[in-house]
Scaffold this motif. Structure first.
Motif, PDB file in Angstrom:
ATOM      1  N   LEU A 120       0.825  -1.204   0.000  1.00  0.00           N
ATOM      2  CA  LEU A 120       0.000   0.000   0.000  1.00  0.00           C
ATOM      3  C   LEU A 120       0.860   1.256   0.000  1.00  0.00           C
ATOM      4  N   ALA A 121       1.948   1.233   0.757  1.00  0.00           N
ATOM      5  CA  ALA A 121       2.820   2.407   0.849  1.00  0.00           C
ATOM      6  C   ALA A 121       3.466   2.742  -0.493  1.00  0.00           C
ATOM      7  N   HIS A 122       3.659   1.741  -1.338  1.00  0.00           N
ATOM      8  CA  HIS A 122       4.267   1.978  -2.645  1.00  0.00           C
ATOM      9  C   HIS A 122       3.226   2.225  -3.731  1.00  0.00           C
ATOM     10  N   GLY A 123       1.958   2.309  -3.368  1.00  0.00           N
ATOM     11  CA  GLY A 123       0.922   2.686  -4.322  1.00  0.00           C
ATOM     12  C   GLY A 123       0.146   1.549  -4.934  1.00  0.00           C
ATOM     13  N   PHE A 124       0.362   0.316  -4.477  1.00  0.00           N
ATOM     14  CA  PHE A 124      -0.347  -0.822  -5.053  1.00  0.00           C
ATOM     15  C   PHE A 124      -1.766  -0.920  -4.503  1.00  0.00           C
ATOM     16  N   THR A 125      -2.660  -1.480  -5.330  1.00  0.00           N
ATOM     17  CA  THR A 125      -4.054  -1.706  -4.950  1.00  0.00           C
ATOM     18  C   THR A 125      -4.368  -3.195  -5.097  1.00  0.00           C
ATOM     19  N   PRO A 126      -5.059  -3.794  -4.125  1.00  0.00           N
ATOM     20  CA  PRO A 126      -5.450  -5.203  -4.265  1.00  0.00           C
ATOM     21  C   PRO A 126      -6.627  -5.339  -5.228  1.00  0.00           C
ATOM     22  N   LEU A 127      -6.312  -5.536  -6.507  1.00  0.00           N
ATOM     23  CA  LEU A 127      -7.350  -5.509  -7.541  1.00  0.00           C
ATOM     24  C   LEU A 127      -7.991  -6.867  -7.807  1.00  0.00           C
ATOM     25  N   THR A 128      -7.257  -7.954  -7.609  1.00  0.00           N
ATOM     26  CA  THR A 128      -7.780  -9.277  -7.955  1.00  0.00           C
ATOM     27  C   THR A 128      -7.399 -10.274  -6.878  1.00  0.00           C
ATOM     28  N   SER A 129      -8.338 -11.139  -6.525  1.00  0.00           N
ATOM     29  CA  SER A 129      -8.063 -12.232  -5.598  1.00  0.00           C
ATOM     30  C   SER A 129      -8.420 -13.560  -6.239  1.00  0.00           C
ATOM     31  N   GLY A 177     -12.162  -3.288 -11.235  1.00  0.00           N
ATOM     32  CA  GLY A 177     -11.056  -4.229 -11.167  1.00  0.00           C
ATOM     33  C   GLY A 177     -10.065  -4.039 -12.287  1.00  0.00           C
ATOM     34  N   ALA A 178      -9.394  -5.120 -12.649  1.00  0.00           N
ATOM     35  CA  ALA A 178      -8.308  -5.061 -13.611  1.00  0.00           C
ATOM     36  C   ALA A 178      -8.758  -5.176 -15.059  1.00  0.00           C
ATOM     37  N   ALA A 179     -10.019  -5.506 -15.309  1.00  0.00           N
ATOM     38  CA  ALA A 179     -10.501  -5.705 -16.678  1.00  0.00           C
ATOM     39  C   ALA A 179     -10.459  -4.408 -17.474  1.00  0.00           C
ATOM     40  N   VAL A 180     -10.338  -4.553 -18.792  1.00  0.00           N
ATOM     41  CA  VAL A 180     -10.296  -3.414 -19.708  1.00  0.00           C
ATOM     42  C   VAL A 180     -11.251  -3.701 -20.864  1.00  0.00           C
ATOM     43  N   VAL A 181     -12.188  -2.824 -21.106  1.00  0.00           N
ATOM     44  CA  VAL A 181     -13.081  -2.964 -22.263  1.00  0.00           C
ATOM     45  C   VAL A 181     -12.395  -2.306 -23.453  1.00  0.00           C
ATOM     46  N   ARG A 182     -11.846  -3.122 -24.312  1.00  0.00           N
ATOM     47  CA  ARG A 182     -11.125  -2.611 -25.485  1.00  0.00           C
ATOM     48  C   ARG A 182     -12.041  -2.608 -26.706  1.00  0.00           C
ATOM     49  N   PRO A 183     -11.692  -1.852 -27.755  1.00  0.00           N
ATOM     50  CA  PRO A 183     -12.579  -1.732 -28.921  1.00  0.00           C
ATOM     51  C   PRO A 183     -12.949  -3.068 -29.566  1.00  0.00           C
ATOM     52  N   ASP A 184     -12.051  -4.047 -29.483  1.00  0.00           N
ATOM     53  CA  ASP A 184     -12.312  -5.345 -30.122  1.00  0.00           C
ATOM     54  C   ASP A 184     -12.806  -6.390 -29.125  1.00  0.00           C
ATOM     55  N   PRO A 281     -11.666  -7.519  -5.267  1.00  0.00           N
ATOM     56  CA  PRO A 281     -12.049  -7.034  -3.930  1.00  0.00           C
ATOM     57  C   PRO A 281     -12.783  -5.696  -3.944  1.00  0.00           C
ATOM     58  N   PRO A 282     -12.465  -4.742  -4.869  1.00  0.00           N
ATOM     59  CA  PRO A 282     -13.241  -3.495  -4.872  1.00  0.00           C
ATOM     60  C   PRO A 282     -14.669  -3.631  -5.404  1.00  0.00           C
TER      61      PRO A 282
END
Length: 311
Positions: A120-129, A177-184, A281-282
């Protein structure tokens, strides 16, 4: 890496103490080796890998295109060892060119709370479990079906329905979370869903009055100690819950629970001794739902985007 052997053994011992469901600590892959010294003179190490994913690949839907991933070997050093390694990584990353579609990633046992503070101190986020659910002796009890809701296995004729539900899940996951909706995304998902239907992976559809309202896309995996999945799970036959999606208007009415009651029963019947999945987790829906289904985190993937934000 000379220190790798002793650190790996100590890390396995620590994993056993932290969480009895963890497999033995795995040797890191080939990559750039980082080492750091602790105040008493002990050293910790890590291997940094860099991956570039092509636009249009399935991986690009849940990852930044440029990914720097740290594989720590901190032995028994706990949080202090993680903090020292992260400081070295931050110094190296500051000299590395990284664009906006980039990320730093580190996956670590969820129950090792000592590692959370330096991350957390280095800027990380718990995005996926990665969460697991083990079956007790005997098959999971199949409760009475919910009134008005039926479940069935999807077939090739259900491609468009399955695709729409998976795209809806992707869109929601991209918010939390970590997912990205990309054009394709639709083209990539269509190819992926088609492949899984063709190979017979079980996908259960929930219908209310004949209208599809939910999906549980699963598959069976035989995990061995020397496989990639064996670095995250103990050996055995596992059911993988790849995607669960319920339409917005049907949420909160028990459709997801009905789907998972069927999936757990059927996966156990097909030989699985446990199931696993990934959730964010978020995510205010998934974080509550999966705990109620008996899942608990085993590994947490800590992420930071873009990679240049590592401090």
């Amino acid at each position: 890496m000379r220190v790798a052997g002793s650190l790996l053994g100590a890390q396995t011992t620590r994993f056993e103490q932290v969480d009895p469901l963890l497999p033995a600590a795995a040797p890191p892959p080939q990559g750039h080796v980082l080492t750091a010294a602790l105040p008493r003179g002990d050293r910790v190490a890590g291997v940094l890998t860099n991956s570039v994913f092509e636009p249009g690949s399935a991986t690009a839907l849940w990852s930044a295109l440029a990914l720097w991933e740290m594989h720590p070997l901190v032995g028994a050093a706990g949080g202090a060892g993680m903090a020292a390694l992260l400081r070295e990584w931050a110094r190296l990353q500051a000299r590395t060119a990284a664009g906006p579609d980039s990320a730093c990633l580190l996956t670590w046992p969820s129950r090792d709370a000592e590692a959370a503070q330096p991350l957390l101190a280095h800027g990380f986020t718990p995005l996926t479990s990665l969460a697991v659910r083990r079956f007790r002796a005997g098959a999971p009890v199949r409760r009475a079906p919910q009134a008005g809701v039926t479940t069935r296995l999807a077939t090739a004729a259900d491609l468009e329905t399955v695709l729409a539900l998976e795209l809806a899940e992707l869109a929601y996951s991209a918010l939390v979370g970590a997912a990205v909706v990309r054009p394709d995304a639709e083209r990539v998902k269509r190819a992926t869903v088609t492949r899984h239907l063709d190979q017979g992976d079980p996908m259960w559809l929930a219908e209310r009055d004949g209208v599809p309202v939910g999906l549980a896309h699963c598959r069976l995996m035989d995990v061995t100690a020397d496989s990639l999945s064996g670095t995250r799970l103990r050996p055995g036959r596992w059911g993988y819950v790849n995607c669960v999606s319920v339409t917005g208007e049907a949420r909160g009415a028990g459709v997801g629970s009905e789907l998972m009651a069927v999936a757990h029963h059927e996966l156990h019947r097909r030989g699985a001794t446990g199931t696993f999945l990934y959730y964010n987790p978020p995510n205010p829906l998934a974080s509550v739902f999966w705990a109620r289904q008996g899942y608990r985190p085993l590994w947490t993937s800590w992420e930071l985007r873009p990679a240049s934000a590592l401090r």
